[in-house]
Design an enzyme around this catalytic site. Structure first.
Site, PDB file in Angstrom:
ATOM      1  N   HIS A 158       5.032 -16.963   6.054  1.00 27.25           N
ATOM      2  CA  HIS A 158       4.846 -16.267   7.336  1.00 27.25           C
ATOM      3  C   HIS A 158       5.319 -14.811   7.258  1.00 27.25           C
ATOM      4  CE1 HIS A 158       4.174 -20.260   9.124  1.00 27.25           C
ATOM      5  NE2 HIS A 158       5.231 -20.637   8.418  1.00 27.25           N
ATOM      6  N   SER A 279      -3.045  12.983   0.027  1.00 29.25           N
ATOM      7  CA  SER A 279      -3.539  13.326   1.359  1.00 29.25           C
ATOM      8  C   SER A 279      -3.973  14.788   1.381  1.00 29.25           C
ATOM      9  CB  SER A 279      -2.432  13.113   2.403  1.00 29.25           C
ATOM     10  OG  SER A 279      -2.744  13.745   3.624  1.00 29.25           O
ATOM     11  N   LYS A 285       2.206  12.318   0.280  1.00 29.33           N
ATOM     12  CA  LYS A 285       1.562  11.000   0.285  1.00 29.33           C
ATOM     13  C   LYS A 285       1.122  10.544  -1.095  1.00 29.33           C
ATOM     14  CE  LYS A 285       0.835   8.691   3.191  1.00 29.33           C
ATOM     15  NZ  LYS A 285      -0.341   8.637   4.092  1.00 29.33           N
TER      16      LYS A 285
END
Length: 410
Positions: A158, A279, A285
């Site tokens: 989960h 980016s 990034k």
């Protein structure tokens, strides 16, 4: 001379709108070499049946060899007025050997059994390439596992901390799924290895052609048992589309984890510069584009499968023109995977794992609670009671803001 393979019963040619709708050379041309291979086998079958002399067979095969070479080199391509790959290649053959000889090749076969056979030939070759690509990703996973045989990490259910596991065990789980995909590809090939050639439009022919010999000539293990099924069925295409979609799904699950692991919050892995992007505005990034594209393309492959199944669901026997729509989704799924697989293999192979961080996070979230319960079981405590006691320990540790290892009686 028209390249259409029909028309004698019509007083005129098709309308421009019908011709445009009917044309398929923009996607079925990739089957050209398989079509020529089928024509070679068919010419030999015609010769065995006494419908071509030895000289005619030799000239026919020479013409097909020349056409094959011209197709490969680009000297021969489909014309705008060609309806499909079959009519285009018949035009090319007639240009090379003349109408009297070239016109004999069509005897005893239909585009219906041709295309069913060509699709299987294409799929069998494609499946081998896809298999190789899938194994490359599995090998990359297992190589990473071998590099980190003892690295611990938090196992999750989960997406919550569950129990500590080995990184190698986790990576091996992804490899196992891909190995099952390879098994599916091989199993699918067993059914694809049956040739529809000789089924004609639906009822074979009266010319005494031997479909078993043609099947062997083309590398199949046998010919279809029922000519109607041979021309009308596309469950092989649907099965192939499913296997490709399943590979896409398995890659997507791996990709999703890489995307999460590469975040600052997780910090499990660093991406190699050659397998990540930046980016246009944010200098810092380093984006997991390969994983994101793999995840996105999985949806495309699922859509191709769903669309193909919808196309097949209500067709009466035997062949219907709807089946022209079987190829583009299948071709697209294969094309997309052949792009994704080497990129995923490279990305996985070059991942750098922060094993110290993984080890430090492995016991977090009270992941050793199950071990506590099982320790009590080994001491003779019933598991139901041990589970309750371990759960109570977690509740107490949580309230005190400590881990299970720091919990005391005080």
């Amino acid at each position: 001379m028209s390249s259409n393979l029909w028309g004698g019963r019509f007083s005129g040619g098709p309308s421009d709108a019908l011709a445009a709708l009917s044309r398929s050379t923009h996607f079925d041309w990739r089957l050209a070499r398989y079509d020529i291979a089928g024509s070679r086998a068919h010419a030999r079958a015609l010769h065995r049946a006494g419908l071509l002399t030895a000289d005619e067979l030799a000239r026919m095969l020479a013409g097909l060899d020349t056409l094959d070479a011209d197709t490969v080199s680009g000297a021969f391509v489909a014309a705008d007025h060609d309806e499909d790959v079959h009519s285009s290649l018949e035009r090319g053959l007639i240009d090379r050997v003349g109408p009297d000889l070239g016109g004999k090749l069509r005897a005893g076969r239909s585009r219906n059994d041709q295309i069913a056979t060509l699709l299987r030939l294409w799929w069998r070759d494609t499946a081998r390439r896809v298999t190789s690509g899938v194994l490359d990703v599995a090998d990359a996973l297992l190589a990473q596992a071998a590099r980190h045989p003892c690295a611990a990490m938090p196992g999750r259910t989960h997406l919550q901390h569950a129990q500590p596991v080995l990184l190698a065990h986790h990576l091996g789980a992804h490899a196992q799924a891909l190995i099952r995909d390879v098994d599916r590809l091989r199993d699918c090939d067993r059914r694809a290895a049956i040739s529809p050639y000789g089924s004609g439009a639906l009822a074979g022919s009266s010319l005494g052609l031997d479909p078993e010999v043609v099947a062997a000539d083309l590398g199949f293990s046998g010919s279809v048992a029922n000519s109607i099924d041979g021309t009308a069925s596309r469950d092989i295409a649907a099965e192939a589309a499913f296997v490709l979609a399943m590979i896409g799904v398995d890659l997507s699950r791996l990709a999703e984890e890489v995307i999460i692991w590469a975040t600052v919050e997780f910090g499990y892995v660093s991406l190699d510069d050659a397998f990540s992007t930046g980016s246009s505005i944010m200098p810092q990034k380093k984006n997991p584009d390969i994983a994101e594209l793999a995840r996105g393309k999985a949806g495309r492959l699922i859509g191709n499968l769903t669309g193909l199944l919808a196309t097949l669901k209500a067709q009466p026997l035997a062949y219907n023109r709807d089946l022209q729509e079987d190829k583009e989704p299948l071709f697209d799924s294969a094309d997309q995977l052949e792009l994704v697989l080497p990129a995923m293999a490279g990305m996985v192979h070059t991942l750098v794992f922060d094993t110290e961080r993984l080890a430090s996070l492995a016991p977090e979230g009270f992941t050793l609670a199950t071990d506590v319960a099982e320790w009590l079981v080994r001491a003779g405590v019933p598991f139901r009671s041990a589970h309750e006691a371990a759960g109570a320990s977690v509740r107490m540790a949580e309230a005190r803001g400590v881990g299970l290892a720091e919990l005391t009686d005080a």
